[in-house]
Write a protein that holds these residues in place. Structure first.
Motif, short mmCIF file in Angstrom:
data_model
loop_
_atom_site.label_atom_id
_atom_site.label_comp_id
_atom_site.label_asym_id
_atom_site.label_seq_id
_atom_site.Cartn_x
_atom_site.Cartn_y
_atom_site.Cartn_z
N THR A 1 0.87 -83.81 -21.77
CA THR A 1 0.79 -82.36 -21.94
C THR A 1 1.98 -81.83 -22.73
OG1 THR A 1 1.86 -81.96 -19.81
CG2 THR A 1 -0.54 -82.07 -19.83
N VAL A 2 1.73 -80.74 -23.44
CA VAL A 2 2.74 -80.10 -24.28
C VAL A 2 2.78 -78.62 -23.95
CG1 VAL A 2 3.44 -79.58 -26.65
CG2 VAL A 2 2.36 -81.77 -26.13
N SER A 3 3.98 -78.08 -23.84
CA SER A 3 4.15 -76.65 -23.57
C SER A 3 4.52 -75.92 -24.85
CB SER A 3 5.25 -76.44 -22.53
OG SER A 3 5.54 -75.05 -22.39
N ASN A 4 3.90 -74.76 -25.07
CA ASN A 4 4.30 -73.90 -26.18
C ASN A 4 4.61 -72.49 -25.68
OD1 ASN A 4 1.64 -73.01 -25.68
ND2 ASN A 4 1.29 -72.51 -27.83
N MET A 5 5.28 -72.43 -24.52
CA MET A 5 5.63 -71.11 -23.97
C MET A 5 6.88 -71.20 -23.11
SD MET A 5 3.16 -70.34 -20.72
CE MET A 5 4.36 -69.17 -20.09
N GLN A 6 7.53 -70.06 -22.97
CA GLN A 6 8.59 -69.85 -21.98
C GLN A 6 8.10 -68.79 -21.00
OE1 GLN A 6 11.88 -68.51 -24.34
NE2 GLN A 6 12.76 -70.55 -24.62
N ALA A 7 8.28 -69.05 -19.73
CA ALA A 7 7.86 -68.08 -18.72
C ALA A 7 8.86 -66.94 -18.63
CB ALA A 7 7.73 -68.77 -17.36
N GLY A 8 8.38 -65.82 -18.19
CA GLY A 8 9.23 -64.64 -18.00
C GLY A 8 8.37 -63.44 -17.68
N ALA A 9 9.00 -62.29 -17.54
CA ALA A 9 8.27 -61.08 -17.18
C ALA A 9 8.57 -59.94 -18.15
CB ALA A 9 8.63 -60.65 -15.76
N GLY A 10 9.20 -60.25 -19.28
CA GLY A 10 9.57 -59.22 -20.23
C GLY A 10 8.54 -59.01 -21.33
N ALA A 11 8.90 -58.21 -22.32
CA ALA A 11 8.03 -57.99 -23.47
C ALA A 11 7.92 -59.28 -24.27
CB ALA A 11 8.60 -56.88 -24.35
N PRO A 12 6.73 -59.61 -24.78
CA PRO A 12 6.56 -60.89 -25.46
C PRO A 12 7.26 -60.93 -26.82
CG PRO A 12 4.57 -59.58 -25.65
CD PRO A 12 5.47 -58.84 -24.71
N ALA B 1 15.98 -72.66 -28.00
CA ALA B 1 15.17 -73.60 -27.22
C ALA B 1 13.72 -73.57 -27.70
CB ALA B 1 15.25 -73.25 -25.74
N ALA B 2 13.19 -72.38 -27.98
CA ALA B 2 11.82 -72.27 -28.47
C ALA B 2 11.69 -72.87 -29.87
CB ALA B 2 11.40 -70.80 -28.48
N TYR B 3 12.65 -72.60 -30.72
CA TYR B 3 12.63 -73.13 -32.09
C TYR B 3 12.64 -74.66 -32.07
CZ TYR B 3 14.03 -73.79 -36.97
OH TYR B 3 14.10 -74.19 -38.29
N ASP B 4 13.50 -75.25 -31.26
CA ASP B 4 13.59 -76.71 -31.19
C ASP B 4 12.34 -77.32 -30.56
OD1 ASP B 4 16.07 -76.53 -32.35
OD2 ASP B 4 17.20 -76.78 -30.49
N ALA B 5 11.76 -76.63 -29.58
CA ALA B 5 10.55 -77.13 -28.94
C ALA B 5 9.41 -77.24 -29.95
CB ALA B 5 10.15 -76.23 -27.78
N MET B 6 9.28 -76.24 -30.81
CA MET B 6 8.24 -76.31 -31.84
C MET B 6 8.46 -77.48 -32.77
SD MET B 6 7.25 -72.43 -33.03
CE MET B 6 5.92 -73.03 -34.08
N GLY B 7 9.69 -77.71 -33.15
CA GLY B 7 10.00 -78.81 -34.05
C GLY B 7 9.71 -80.18 -33.46
N ASP B 8 9.59 -80.23 -32.14
CA ASP B 8 9.35 -81.51 -31.46
C ASP B 8 7.88 -81.71 -31.10
OD1 ASP B 8 10.50 -83.93 -30.48
OD2 ASP B 8 10.25 -83.18 -28.43
N ILE C 1 7.33 -63.94 -30.18
CA ILE C 1 6.51 -65.08 -30.58
C ILE C 1 7.07 -65.72 -31.85
CG2 ILE C 1 4.20 -65.77 -31.37
CD1 ILE C 1 3.22 -63.29 -29.66
N LEU C 2 7.26 -67.02 -31.80
CA LEU C 2 7.62 -67.80 -32.98
C LEU C 2 6.36 -68.39 -33.58
CD1 LEU C 2 10.86 -69.73 -31.92
CD2 LEU C 2 10.63 -68.13 -33.84
N LEU C 3 6.26 -68.35 -34.91
CA LEU C 3 5.08 -68.85 -35.60
C LEU C 3 5.48 -69.73 -36.77
CD1 LEU C 3 2.97 -65.55 -35.84
CD2 LEU C 3 2.68 -67.39 -34.18
N CYS C 4 4.62 -70.69 -37.06
CA CYS C 4 4.69 -71.45 -38.30
C CYS C 4 3.55 -70.95 -39.17
CB CYS C 4 4.57 -72.94 -38.04
SG CYS C 4 4.52 -73.95 -39.54
N THR C 5 3.86 -70.22 -40.24
CA THR C 5 2.84 -69.58 -41.07
C THR C 5 2.75 -70.18 -42.47
OG1 THR C 5 4.35 -67.89 -41.95
CG2 THR C 5 3.24 -67.41 -39.86
N LYS C 6 3.61 -71.13 -42.79
CA LYS C 6 3.69 -71.64 -44.17
C LYS C 6 2.90 -72.93 -44.38
CE LYS C 6 6.67 -68.44 -45.52
NZ LYS C 6 6.79 -67.63 -44.30
N ARG C 7 2.15 -73.35 -43.38
CA ARG C 7 1.31 -74.54 -43.51
C ARG C 7 -0.16 -74.11 -43.58
NH1 ARG C 7 3.95 -79.46 -41.98
NH2 ARG C 7 1.91 -80.38 -41.58
N ALA C 8 -1.02 -75.03 -44.03
CA ALA C 8 -2.45 -74.69 -44.12
C ALA C 8 -3.05 -74.37 -42.76
CB ALA C 8 -3.21 -75.83 -44.80
#
Length: 298
Positions: free
Chosen positions: A153-164, A236-243, A166-173
């Motif tokens: 399994t892979v996680s693409n989120m951090q838990a919390g209760a604040g305003a969201p 942490a979120a940026y590095d998680a996406m890269g992995d 979002i990191l995106l990768c938009t430069k790929r097909a």
């Protein structure tokens, strides 16, 4: 008596103002989403199960089985309707209706922005193609490239209760989110002098129509968080996406290039990305690391 010429002249004016409104609005959804044209009542996104990754060709080609679970997105229908008093037509008091027609044109573009960014915000509780929430802690990948073997399994989120935010990768097909469009914004108007609306209410009606919806794309191209937007959480979120890895545990080469925030996180995002130096004078290593989108639609 209301004449056909009066109605036709009004329609010409309103269409011109509608088109002006279309041209005025910024299509901010294009910053994070890609367009998918729809030719029916809904679209099926079974192809999303196949994230494209090259491998060495040894023996036969590797055919990855498409997941049985289908991800369907129905086209929703939206409208905006404005009534014109026949008295205003008789009195040539029509300036305000041009403004309303222009605003309706703008609103049709605002709708697309709203759908895309609200879908991102709702990704913590809305399912995507793999049956998990778009932002989730346990997206399934598999040990083998053909989608078989032990589950990882892979996680693409951090838990919390604040305003969201979002990191995106938009430069790929492959895109994190799509705007599914069945019908472009269309201007409609009742043009018959003898109509029920005119007879019963002494009104002529016009408005706009659009069909479509937002659709979740590849979760691998997105990372959502409701934790506090701090430099540490951002990194942490940026590095998680890269992995991120796909089936067969192959690297996907994903790097975040865009941070999307609402107004609640504007100041925190600007502190992380737009200041060359930190409070103590040292260099900010996150300066301009990704593009920043501050949107009221999130």
């Amino acid at each position: 008596m209301l004449t056909q010429t009066q109605i036709d002249n009004l329609k010409t004016t309103l269409i011109a103002r509608w088109n002006a409104g279309l041209a005025l609005s910024k299509e901010d959804w294009k910053l994070v989403a890609k367009l998918v044209n729809s030719n029916g009542a809904s679209n099926t996104y079974a192809w999303l199960t196949q994230f494209p990754v090259f491998r060495e060709w040894v023996g036969a080609r590797f055919h990855k089985a498409v997941a049985e679970r289908a991800y369907h997105v129905k086209n929703r229908k939206f409208e905006a309707t404005i009534d014109v008093s026949v008295d205003d037509i008789d009195d040539d008091n029509l300036g305000q209706y041009g403004t309303l027609a222009e605003g309706a044109g703008q609103s049709s573009i605002d709708l697309k922005n709203d759908l895309v960014y609200q879908a991102l915000a709702a990704g913590f509780s809305s399912e995507c193609y793999d049956g998990q929430y778009f932002f989730d802690t346990d997206h399934p990948t598999y040990a083998n490239e053909d989608g078989t073997g032990s589950l990882v399994t892979v996680s693409n989120m951090q838990a919390g209760a604040g305003a969201p935010w979002i990191l995106l990768c938009t430069k790929r097909a492959p895109a994190p989110i799509y705007l599914q469009e069945r019908m472009k914004p269309r201007f409609d108007m009742l043009t018959a002098v003898q109509s029920d609306r005119n007879f019963d209410y002494d009104q002529i009606s016009f408005g706009g129509k659009w069909r479509g919806d937002a659709a979740y794309g590849f979760w691998q191209c997105a990372f959502g968080s409701k934790a506090d937007l701090t430099a540490a959480n951002f990194e942490a979120a940026y590095d998680a996406m890269g992995d991120f890895k796909g089936d067969g545990q192959r690297k996907l080469g994903i790097l975040a290039d865009t941070l999307v925030v609402g107004l609640a996180n504007r100041a925190a995002a600007e502190a992380i990305l737009t200041k060359a130096n930190l409070a103590g004078g040292e260099s900010n290593t996150n300066y301009k690391r990704v593009e920043l989108i501050v949107t009221p639609w999130l």
